[in-house]
Each structure stands twice: as C-alpha cells, then as structure tokens.
Design an enzyme around this catalytic site. Sequence first.
Site, PDB file in Angstrom:
ATOM      1  CE1 TYR A 169      -6.516   0.930   3.334  1.00  0.00           C
ATOM      2  CE2 TYR A 169      -5.357   2.080   5.100  1.00  0.00           C
ATOM      3  CZ  TYR A 169      -5.346   1.178   4.048  1.00  0.00           C
ATOM      4  OH  TYR A 169      -4.181   0.543   3.705  1.00  0.00           O
ATOM      5  CE1 TYR A 314      -4.829  13.529   1.703  1.00  0.00           C
ATOM      6  CE2 TYR A 314      -4.074  14.707   3.654  1.00  0.00           C
ATOM      7  CZ  TYR A 314      -3.831  13.823   2.611  1.00  0.00           C
ATOM      8  OH  TYR A 314      -2.592  13.245   2.483  1.00  0.00           O
TER       9      TYR A 314
HETATM   10  P1  NAD Z   1      -1.746  -0.292  -4.794  1.00  0.00           P
HETATM   11  O1  NAD Z   1      -2.915   0.619  -4.895  1.00  0.00           O
HETATM   12  O2  NAD Z   1      -0.517   0.060  -5.534  1.00  0.00           O
HETATM   13  O3  NAD Z   1      -2.182  -1.767  -5.230  1.00  0.00           O
HETATM   14  C1  NAD Z   1      -3.493  -2.247  -5.108  1.00  0.00           C
HETATM   15  C2  NAD Z   1      -3.814  -3.024  -6.374  1.00  0.00           C
HETATM   16  O4  NAD Z   1      -5.171  -3.514  -6.259  1.00  0.00           O
HETATM   17  C3  NAD Z   1      -3.777  -2.161  -7.640  1.00  0.00           C
HETATM   18  O5  NAD Z   1      -2.915  -2.715  -8.606  1.00  0.00           O
HETATM   19  C4  NAD Z   1      -5.212  -2.146  -8.132  1.00  0.00           C
HETATM   20  O6  NAD Z   1      -5.324  -2.130  -9.547  1.00  0.00           O
HETATM   21  C5  NAD Z   1      -5.746  -3.438  -7.551  1.00  0.00           C
HETATM   22  N1  NAD Z   1      -7.206  -3.386  -7.461  1.00  0.00           N
HETATM   23  C6  NAD Z   1      -7.959  -2.382  -6.952  1.00  0.00           C
HETATM   24  N2  NAD Z   1      -9.258  -2.689  -7.086  1.00  0.00           N
HETATM   25  C7  NAD Z   1      -9.320  -3.910  -7.686  1.00  0.00           C
HETATM   26  C8  NAD Z   1     -10.389  -4.759  -8.055  1.00  0.00           C
HETATM   27  N3  NAD Z   1     -11.650  -4.400  -7.848  1.00  0.00           N
HETATM   28  N4  NAD Z   1     -10.087  -5.953  -8.615  1.00  0.00           N
HETATM   29  C9  NAD Z   1      -8.794  -6.313  -8.850  1.00  0.00           C
HETATM   30  N5  NAD Z   1      -7.744  -5.544  -8.511  1.00  0.00           N
HETATM   31  C10 NAD Z   1      -8.008  -4.351  -7.933  1.00  0.00           C
HETATM   32  O7  NAD Z   1      -1.434  -0.461  -3.248  1.00  0.00           O
HETATM   33  P2  NAD Z   1      -0.120  -0.995  -2.513  1.00  0.00           P
HETATM   34  O8  NAD Z   1       0.606   0.161  -1.967  1.00  0.00           O
HETATM   35  O9  NAD Z   1       0.575  -1.968  -3.377  1.00  0.00           O
HETATM   36  O10 NAD Z   1      -0.762  -1.744  -1.255  1.00  0.00           O
HETATM   37  C11 NAD Z   1      -1.071  -3.120  -1.282  1.00  0.00           C
HETATM   38  C12 NAD Z   1      -1.715  -3.520   0.028  1.00  0.00           C
HETATM   39  O11 NAD Z   1      -0.905  -3.159   1.146  1.00  0.00           O
HETATM   40  C13 NAD Z   1      -3.080  -2.902   0.277  1.00  0.00           C
HETATM   41  O12 NAD Z   1      -3.925  -3.845   0.876  1.00  0.00           O
HETATM   42  C14 NAD Z   1      -2.803  -1.778   1.257  1.00  0.00           C
HETATM   43  O13 NAD Z   1      -3.924  -1.497   2.075  1.00  0.00           O
HETATM   44  C15 NAD Z   1      -1.653  -2.348   2.052  1.00  0.00           C
HETATM   45  N6  NAD Z   1      -0.789  -1.294   2.606  1.00  0.00           N
HETATM   46  C16 NAD Z   1       0.180  -0.714   1.845  1.00  0.00           C
HETATM   47  C17 NAD Z   1       0.995   0.263   2.405  1.00  0.00           C
HETATM   48  C18 NAD Z   1       2.128   0.870   1.651  1.00  0.00           C
HETATM   49  O14 NAD Z   1       2.998   1.464   2.273  1.00  0.00           O
HETATM   50  N7  NAD Z   1       2.176   0.752   0.318  1.00  0.00           N
HETATM   51  C19 NAD Z   1       0.787   0.692   3.722  1.00  0.00           C
HETATM   52  C20 NAD Z   1      -0.231   0.112   4.447  1.00  0.00           C
HETATM   53  C21 NAD Z   1      -1.008  -0.899   3.887  1.00  0.00           C
HETATM   54  N1  UDP Z   2       0.953  14.713   3.515  1.00  0.00           N
HETATM   55  C1  UDP Z   2       1.489  15.998   3.329  1.00  0.00           C
HETATM   56  N2  UDP Z   2       1.569  16.499   2.064  1.00  0.00           N
HETATM   57  C2  UDP Z   2       1.127  15.817   0.971  1.00  0.00           C
HETATM   58  C3  UDP Z   2       0.578  14.518   1.161  1.00  0.00           C
HETATM   59  C4  UDP Z   2       0.507  14.002   2.456  1.00  0.00           C
HETATM   60  O1  UDP Z   2       1.898  16.667   4.287  1.00  0.00           O
HETATM   61  O2  UDP Z   2       1.239  16.351  -0.151  1.00  0.00           O
HETATM   62  C5  UDP Z   2       0.949  14.129   4.879  1.00  0.00           C
HETATM   63  C6  UDP Z   2      -0.341  13.470   5.360  1.00  0.00           C
HETATM   64  O3  UDP Z   2      -1.209  14.422   5.915  1.00  0.00           O
HETATM   65  C7  UDP Z   2       0.187  12.501   6.393  1.00  0.00           C
HETATM   66  C8  UDP Z   2       1.539  12.051   5.821  1.00  0.00           C
HETATM   67  O4  UDP Z   2       1.893  13.064   4.863  1.00  0.00           O
HETATM   68  O5  UDP Z   2       0.435  13.175   7.598  1.00  0.00           O
HETATM   69  C9  UDP Z   2       1.551  10.689   5.147  1.00  0.00           C
HETATM   70  O6  UDP Z   2       0.536  10.646   4.183  1.00  0.00           O
HETATM   71  P1  UDP Z   2       0.325   9.456   3.158  1.00  0.00           P
HETATM   72  O7  UDP Z   2      -0.743   9.900   2.203  1.00  0.00           O
HETATM   73  O8  UDP Z   2       1.604   9.059   2.536  1.00  0.00           O
HETATM   74  O9  UDP Z   2      -0.217   8.214   3.952  1.00  0.00           O
HETATM   75  P2  UDP Z   2      -0.554   7.829   5.467  1.00  0.00           P
HETATM   76  O10 UDP Z   2       0.740   7.512   6.121  1.00  0.00           O
HETATM   77  O11 UDP Z   2      -1.254   8.976   6.123  1.00  0.00           O
HETATM   78  O12 UDP Z   2      -1.431   6.646   5.297  1.00  0.00           O
END
Ligand code: NAD
Ligand code: UDP
Length: 368
Positions: A169, A314
């Site tokens: 990823y 995992y």
């Molecule tokens: P999320 O999984 O809640 O949202 C992703 C959305 O994409 C979902 O609603 C899903 O239905 C949609 N989706 C997936 N496949 C699809 C497809 N083929 N066609 C149309 N829609 C599709 O994730 P999020 O937490 O809201 O994250 C949004 C973005 O932010 C992502 O790009 C993620 O990599 C990035 N991001 C989020 C976090 C966080 O803390 N939430 C951290 C790092 C990066």
């Molecule tokens: N983790 C954990 N217990 C859980 C799920 C996740 O200890 O039940 C840990 C994971 O190994 C990582 C951190 O929590 O160190 C954050 O994981 P998350 O899946 O939220 O996302 P990341 O920050 O790794 O993208």
Amino acid sequence: MSATKPSNPTICILGCGGFIGSHLLERILSATECTVYGIDIQSSKIGHLLSNDRLTFVNLNVYDTESVAKYVHASDIVISLVALCNPALYNTIPLEVIDINFNRPYELLRMCAEEEKWLVHFSTSEVYGKTLAGFAQCNLAKDHPDNYVLNEDSTPLILGPVHAQRWSYACAKQLLERVIYAYGFEKGLKYTVVRPFNFIGPRMDYIPGIDGEGVPRVLACFMEALLFHKPLWLVDGGLNKRVFTYIDDAVDALMAILENPKTSQGEIFNIGNPANEISIARLARRMVGIYKVLRPGLASCDFTIKAVSSHEFYGKGYEDSDRRVPDISKIQECTGWRPHTDIDTALRKTIQSYIEHYARDAECREAG
Ligand code: NAD
Ligand code: UDP
C-alpha cells in the site's frame, strides 16, 4: 482552473461514502454553496446527505473509467479518496491493493492533467514507512526529533523488502505521489497531495460481523472488543506509536486547502496532530478508561488486554511503522490551519459515537 478561487466550484469527490469522504461531504454541503458529484459504491454513511439539492450521488465503481471521466469533465476540483486502506489487506490481497491505490488513481490524474482540473489526492502517512531508528532497529538517538518528526520535503521514505507485503500500500501510494509530482513538473498538473496521520472519529471503518468483514483499523478493533467484551489485542506488544487526529480537525485542514489554491497547489501536506502521539498499548488502556466513564454500568467490568504476534494477527508479510509524528509547519504556513482536538477529547467523541451507533447490536449480543 487557475490558481484563483472560483466562488462556488463544482467538486467531484471519489470515495465520498467512506469515513473521510462522508465528513468532508457533510462539511462542503453545510459550509459552502458548492455543487458536488459524489462517487462511491456505498452510501450507508451518507444517507443523511443524499437529499441535498447540491449533491449528485453516483453509485459508480471507479473501474468504469469512461463514466468517471464524465464527472471529472463536469467539475473544477477532483478529490480522490478511493482506496483499500486497511493494513489487514496489504499482505493478504496485495494485487488488489496495488491496483486500486496506484492504477485507478493514475487514470484519474491523467484525466485531471488533460482536463486541467485541480486534483486533491489522498496519499498516506504510511509513505514514510519506518523511522531511521526503526529501520536500524536501534536506539539511534531515538528521541532526537530528526529521527521521528516527518517532513514532507526532506524526510526519506523507508519501506521494508518486497516480500514484506505490508508495504504494498505504502509503495503504491508513494509511486503515485511521484507520478503526480512528475505530471506537475512536466505537464503542469495542478495538484495537492495530502498525507493523513491516523484520522479517527464517528463512522470510521466498521464492526466485523455487523457492518463489515475482516480486521478493521485499530480504533474499530478496540471498539469491537469494548462493545462485545472481547480481548483488546496488542500487536507485537503495542509498542509502536501513532498520532491520532480528530476528523473535524482533518476536515478543517482540507477546507483550508480548498480555500487557498494559490498556496496549496503543487504541495504535499502532512495532516496530523503531533501533540496526540500515543503507543498502541497506552491507547488500549486509555480507551478502556474512557469507555468505563461513558458506560458507568460497566465500571467494574474487566477488559482483557493481551499481546499477540503480528504474524498471528495479520499473517505472513506484515511489518510495522514504529513511529510517525508529522511536521505540520508547511500546512500551517500555507493555509493557517492547525489542529485543536487533544487525544482524550478525540477518543471520547469517537467512542461515544460508536456506543450510540452500535447500542442495539451490543444489547442484542448481550441478550443472546
Ligand atoms: P474508507 O475505506 O472509509 O473510504 C474509501 C471509500 O472508497 C469507501 O467508501 C469505498 O466504498 C470506496 N471505494 C472503494 N473501492 C471503490 C471502487 N472500486 N469504486 C468506488 N468507490 C470505491 O477510507 P478513509 O479512511 O475514508 O480514507 C480515504 C483516503 O484517505 C484513502 O485514500 C486512504 O488511503 C487515505 N488515508 C486515510 C487515513 C485515515 O486515517 N483514515 C490514513 C491514511 C490515508
Ligand atoms: N494494532 C493493534 N491491535 C489491533 C489492530 C491494530 O495493536 O487490534 C496495531 C497495528 O499493528 C499498528 C497500529 O495498531 O501498530 C495501528 O494500526 P492501524 O490498523 O490503525 O493502521 P496503521 O496506522 O498501521 O496504518
């Protein structure tokens, strides 16, 4: 679109039905007069917004490139959120992870470049990978900020070997950032890349067996444990640290970016709250404490916190980021944004929302 601000731009949000998308959509509709094309394959988190006149929700899979192109064409700004962004998937279905996090948004950025649209792309703090100290597996001046405060324009991006598929990823997102940057450099693409640092809040992820399947991110894993009296699992002892950022602060940052095209275009921004760093082990204890305060009837309950190996939790190919604290000086300078929500407030609001949302499910399981 130029770097000047159109008064009410039309915005296309791909992934508007997800955690971040649902909050961003809510804010754009309530705080601006913008018109939105919202694209997603699910709408259960945005049901309350679907009747808004300024929203056209399109139930569309982004693999349908031709249809996506029509909505890009009709918009001024394109916000790209679609992803598979759950660590449990990175080493189990890496091909799908790479495809949706690289190939799909690559198509999208080519459309944006051709059509001269402003692309606001969601990358991730995972692109930083491990810290230098984590990489060297030593205490290499561990507490020196140079070794853990991550700067968009100077910190190296350190990922593990190819067989450690956890990095599928991060690597896909990193390559996409490089392509976006190159498109800006060679073809004048107008872009802003954001790197979120563990946003938390209502509507994050799902509870396995209730509204999703698999292993969600840590906040939802711990909420499942609390709501349904299961153990909270600490992967590899929960020693790794994260910065948790409340979703309202994160949405403020995104709105500040949209408000400031001149200073935001051509930039990569960390979005996170550096004051909210906590180890996962402490997070588990903190969440148990807050949960008991919010549900006084359970104050005498014992919640079990147990260690588990990452391999067991995992599977093969999992590795971890040891620590990631954002340098947020650039986004502060460019947009004036700063986060306000401390970790306890962020956790309390998030936990309360889960309690309310899943109250009936918890009662049913308790009764049955
Ligand atoms: P999320 O999984 O809640 O949202 C992703 C959305 O994409 C979902 O609603 C899903 O239905 C949609 N989706 C997936 N496949 C699809 C497809 N083929 N066609 C149309 N829609 C599709 O994730 P999020 O937490 O809201 O994250 C949004 C973005 O932010 C992502 O790009 C993620 O990599 C990035 N991001 C989020 C976090 C966080 O803390 N939430 C951290 C790092 C990066
Ligand atoms: N983790 C954990 N217990 C859980 C799920 C996740 O200890 O039940 C840990 C994971 O190994 C990582 C951190 O929590 O160190 C954050 O994981 P998350 O899946 O939220 O996302 P990341 O920050 O790794 O993208």
